[in-house]
Design a protein around this motif. Sequence first.
Motif, PDB file in Angstrom:
ATOM      1  N   ASP A 136       0.887  -1.229   0.069  1.00  0.00           N
ATOM      2  CA  ASP A 136      -0.064  -0.229   0.131  1.00  0.00           C
ATOM      3  C   ASP A 136       0.913   1.211  -0.084  1.00  0.00           C
ATOM      4  O   ASP A 136       0.867   1.803   0.829  1.00  0.00           O
ATOM      5  N   GLU A 137       1.642   1.427  -1.045  1.00  0.00           N
ATOM      6  CA  GLU A 137       2.553   2.532  -1.302  1.00  0.00           C
ATOM      7  C   GLU A 137       1.828   3.824  -0.931  1.00  0.00           C
ATOM      8  O   GLU A 137       0.825   4.195  -1.205  1.00  0.00           O
ATOM      9  N   PHE A 138       2.590   4.758  -0.248  1.00  0.00           N
ATOM     10  CA  PHE A 138       2.191   6.085   0.273  1.00  0.00           C
ATOM     11  C   PHE A 138       1.705   6.795  -1.082  1.00  0.00           C
ATOM     12  O   PHE A 138       0.874   7.365  -1.008  1.00  0.00           O
ATOM     13  N   LEU A 145       5.766   1.394 -12.478  1.00  0.00           N
ATOM     14  CA  LEU A 145       6.854   1.785 -11.838  1.00  0.00           C
ATOM     15  C   LEU A 145       6.818   1.612 -10.413  1.00  0.00           C
ATOM     16  O   LEU A 145       7.616   1.030  -9.352  1.00  0.00           O
ATOM     17  N   ARG A 146       5.630   2.362  -9.750  1.00  0.00           N
ATOM     18  CA  ARG A 146       5.363   2.373  -8.313  1.00  0.00           C
ATOM     19  C   ARG A 146       4.039   1.928  -8.486  1.00  0.00           C
ATOM     20  O   ARG A 146       3.075   2.889  -8.343  1.00  0.00           O
ATOM     21  N   SER A 147       3.539   0.574  -8.264  1.00  0.00           N
ATOM     22  CA  SER A 147       2.230   0.606  -8.193  1.00  0.00           C
ATOM     23  C   SER A 147       1.840  -0.237  -6.881  1.00  0.00           C
ATOM     24  O   SER A 147       2.728  -0.540  -6.170  1.00  0.00           O
ATOM     25  N   ILE A 434      16.207   3.863 -11.904  1.00  0.00           N
ATOM     26  CA  ILE A 434      15.207   2.960 -11.449  1.00  0.00           C
ATOM     27  C   ILE A 434      15.659   1.567 -10.927  1.00  0.00           C
ATOM     28  O   ILE A 434      16.463   0.907 -11.654  1.00  0.00           O
ATOM     29  N   GLU A 435      15.324   1.189  -9.629  1.00  0.00           N
ATOM     30  CA  GLU A 435      15.839  -0.001  -9.054  1.00  0.00           C
ATOM     31  C   GLU A 435      14.851  -1.200  -9.409  1.00  0.00           C
ATOM     32  O   GLU A 435      13.590  -1.027  -9.394  1.00  0.00           O
ATOM     33  N   VAL A 436      15.549  -2.096 -10.449  1.00  0.00           N
ATOM     34  CA  VAL A 436      14.724  -3.037 -10.838  1.00  0.00           C
ATOM     35  C   VAL A 436      14.931  -4.324 -10.194  1.00  0.00           C
ATOM     36  O   VAL A 436      14.207  -5.349 -10.189  1.00  0.00           O
TER      37      VAL A 436
HETATM   38  P1  ATP Z   1      11.510   0.726  -3.494  1.00  0.00           P
HETATM   39  O1  ATP Z   1      12.673   0.966  -2.820  1.00  0.00           O
HETATM   40  O2  ATP Z   1      11.494   1.109  -4.982  1.00  0.00           O
HETATM   41  O3  ATP Z   1      10.254   1.024  -2.964  1.00  0.00           O
HETATM   42  P2  ATP Z   1      11.959  -1.612  -2.534  1.00  0.00           P
HETATM   43  O4  ATP Z   1      13.583  -1.736  -2.277  1.00  0.00           O
HETATM   44  O5  ATP Z   1      11.142  -1.635  -1.214  1.00  0.00           O
HETATM   45  O6  ATP Z   1      11.593  -0.982  -3.586  1.00  0.00           O
HETATM   46  P3  ATP Z   1      12.333  -4.876  -2.764  1.00  0.00           P
HETATM   47  O7  ATP Z   1      11.475  -4.951  -1.410  1.00  0.00           O
HETATM   48  O8  ATP Z   1      13.511  -4.842  -2.943  1.00  0.00           O
HETATM   49  O9  ATP Z   1      11.804  -3.245  -3.103  1.00  0.00           O
HETATM   50  O10 ATP Z   1      11.308  -5.526  -3.957  1.00  0.00           O
HETATM   51  C1  ATP Z   1      12.014  -6.249  -4.940  1.00  0.00           C
HETATM   52  C2  ATP Z   1      11.638  -5.619  -6.155  1.00  0.00           C
HETATM   53  O11 ATP Z   1      10.501  -5.183  -6.315  1.00  0.00           O
HETATM   54  C3  ATP Z   1      12.203  -4.002  -6.523  1.00  0.00           C
HETATM   55  O12 ATP Z   1      13.588  -4.236  -6.718  1.00  0.00           O
HETATM   56  C4  ATP Z   1      11.488  -3.705  -7.498  1.00  0.00           C
HETATM   57  O13 ATP Z   1      11.942  -3.885  -8.644  1.00  0.00           O
HETATM   58  C5  ATP Z   1      10.121  -4.259  -7.194  1.00  0.00           C
HETATM   59  N1  ATP Z   1       9.119  -3.349  -6.577  1.00  0.00           N
HETATM   60  C6  ATP Z   1       9.362  -2.952  -5.281  1.00  0.00           C
HETATM   61  N2  ATP Z   1       8.092  -2.219  -4.860  1.00  0.00           N
HETATM   62  C7  ATP Z   1       7.469  -2.072  -6.110  1.00  0.00           C
HETATM   63  C8  ATP Z   1       6.314  -1.374  -6.585  1.00  0.00           C
HETATM   64  N3  ATP Z   1       5.548  -0.576  -5.625  1.00  0.00           N
HETATM   65  N4  ATP Z   1       5.804  -1.312  -7.867  1.00  0.00           N
HETATM   66  C9  ATP Z   1       6.404  -2.092  -8.595  1.00  0.00           C
HETATM   67  N5  ATP Z   1       7.782  -2.652  -8.458  1.00  0.00           N
HETATM   68  C10 ATP Z   1       8.061  -2.911  -7.114  1.00  0.00           C
END
Ligand code: ATP
Length: 602
Positions: A136-138, A145-147, A434-436
């Motif tokens: 439940d992203e803020f 990308l951030r769903s 972008i962290e993938v």
């Molecule tokens: P972020 O810092 O971007 O919130 P995270 O470090 O919390 O991500 P991880 O717990 O490392 O994310 O999750 C593994 C992968 O899942 C991430 O590298 C990213 O590619 C993907 N991911 C994480 N949160 C999301 C999101 N809200 N929407 C889409 N992909 C996500």
Amino acid sequence: MLIPTVKEVPADAEIPSHQLMIRAGLMRKLASGTYTYLPLGFRCLQKVINIVRQEMNKAGAQEILMPSVQPIELWQQTGRDVAYGQTMAKFTDRHGRQNVLAPTAEEVVTSVAANEINSYKQLPINLYQISFKFRDEFRPRFGVLRSREFIMKDAYSFHADQKSLDETYKVMYDTYCRIFKRCGLDYVIVEAEAGEMGGSGSHQFTIPCPSGEDIIVYTEDGSYAANIEKASVDPLPKEKSDAKIPPIQEVHTPNVGSIEAVCSFLKTQPKDMIKTLIYTVPGVISESKKSIGKELAKHSGDKVTVGEPIAYQEVAVLVRGDHDVNSEKFTLIMGGEHAELADEQTIKEVTNAKVGFAGPIGLADKVDKVIIDHAVTAMAVGVAGANKTDYHVRNVVPGRDFPLEGQNVIVTDIRNAVEGDTYRGKKLLFKHGIEVGQVFKLGTKYSSKIGCKFLDENGQEKNCTMGCYGIGINRIIASAIEAGNDKDGIIFPISIAPFEVIITPLGVESEITQVAEKIYEQLNRAGIECLWDDRDVRGGVKFKDADLLGIPVRITIGKKSVAEGNIEIKLRTEPNSQKVSIEQAADKTCELVNSLREKLNP
Ligand code: ATP
Ligand code: MG
């Protein structure tokens, strides 16, 4: 086929990948942070999943599938029911039991391993799944990308010792390089902080691009790259000072609290200010902390209950006015506990002043800890809050007017790197990414709490050492589009494009259709994925859509060229097409497709 391309850019789509995924009809929004993948988008998704699955299997990992709905008790065992905060969605079922919608699966997989693994002979083992995660992203944004709901590949490895973990970590690291290369992504690997996951080492795989929410800090020679959350900086050289700095001087600064306001009021600069921030460091009372007893409980009376959140420390942090506190570094200094800015009441109690007037003088006696950033100790003199409402002090000399050492004083690196900083003597540069994907060495954080033990060669019981490895499947698609697009639309890497070739006949006359059908069949037989645009619409419309969809190779079959025995082949990345005879069309296309595929071979 349902390919509902649209001209309009959706109002809420701020970045190219989000706009293009909607415009190309790959997906549609359902609600904030949730999307339906339409046929073409789903094909992209499947392609990424196939690549990830193939490489994970090749690396010896075994695929499983864990539940999305998980009992909260499991999360309570690791304390992450609290640590994940509101990002974790919870619900109560009809029997009154609390459940969690999986944001990740360390707890579940560790409990599986706890039941199934009992001997070192079963180790190491690497289990992974590809499944929906809910957070439940803020601020859900930037499309997928951030769903809130997304597909993650998450793998978890179990080991008898650190050496075995190090080996698998390296295998996963290399596997990630292969996966992202195969997906056509130009990735950068950066050192990362483990954050919520815990553990002792981590790397992130990032795609540099302006819309990335992560900041990559690196040196030009490539010897260092880290997420800003983790990036270290060299201490600054000590500022030269005039021989004699006058004693501190109190100045009246009515209602002037913020750094900017003070600067313009006192005609000074942020870099000449000492910013004092008061935090409380909340923790969860564990069995071990319970023994700290009264000291721990000073803010909540004498009642100490295991598992309950409690604020037990007030910590002051001093940074230069133009610097920001790095919360990950702060958490590390606090031994893993997250700090929160103190509320107004606490700040008043500690500083005797309204918010905005905290300062370093005399502070060490009022708080549990003072953490001073290196850069503050390098200042010759500065302006700071006076710990008195509506007052600041000038001529504050670190070391003279407040201590730089002492029982509860720590001098360290606690700020974000900024433009101008160096690390190991080399200039630091910054870019968005972008962290993938991310890989972590977890150690025994989860196994010790969930009781995931094994018997070693000597029959001794030990906690499994763990690693975990995540990839955001949807983010791969979005970041490929961020990196590959132009004014006309998407430019897909061939490996994840919904189709490899698009055939665009210009007209529905039978001589044209026959050629289209022949080439379509030849390509299919050759194992090439081909989309045949058989709509009865103008050529311009077909070209526009083909470009928008980003399919790497386009074959155009026009009336005139067919009469001459030719068709045209064009790459999405090239402005011009080439004429090829109808007989050679399929062979030539296979050649092009193969060379595009070849480029993405690791
Ligand atoms: P972020 O810092 O971007 O919130 P995270 O470090 O919390 O991500 P991880 O717990 O490392 O994310 O999750 C593994 C992968 O899942 C991430 O590298 C990213 O590619 C993907 N991911 C994480 N949160 C999301 C999101 N809200 N929407 C889409 N992909 C996500
Ligand atoms: Mg991460």
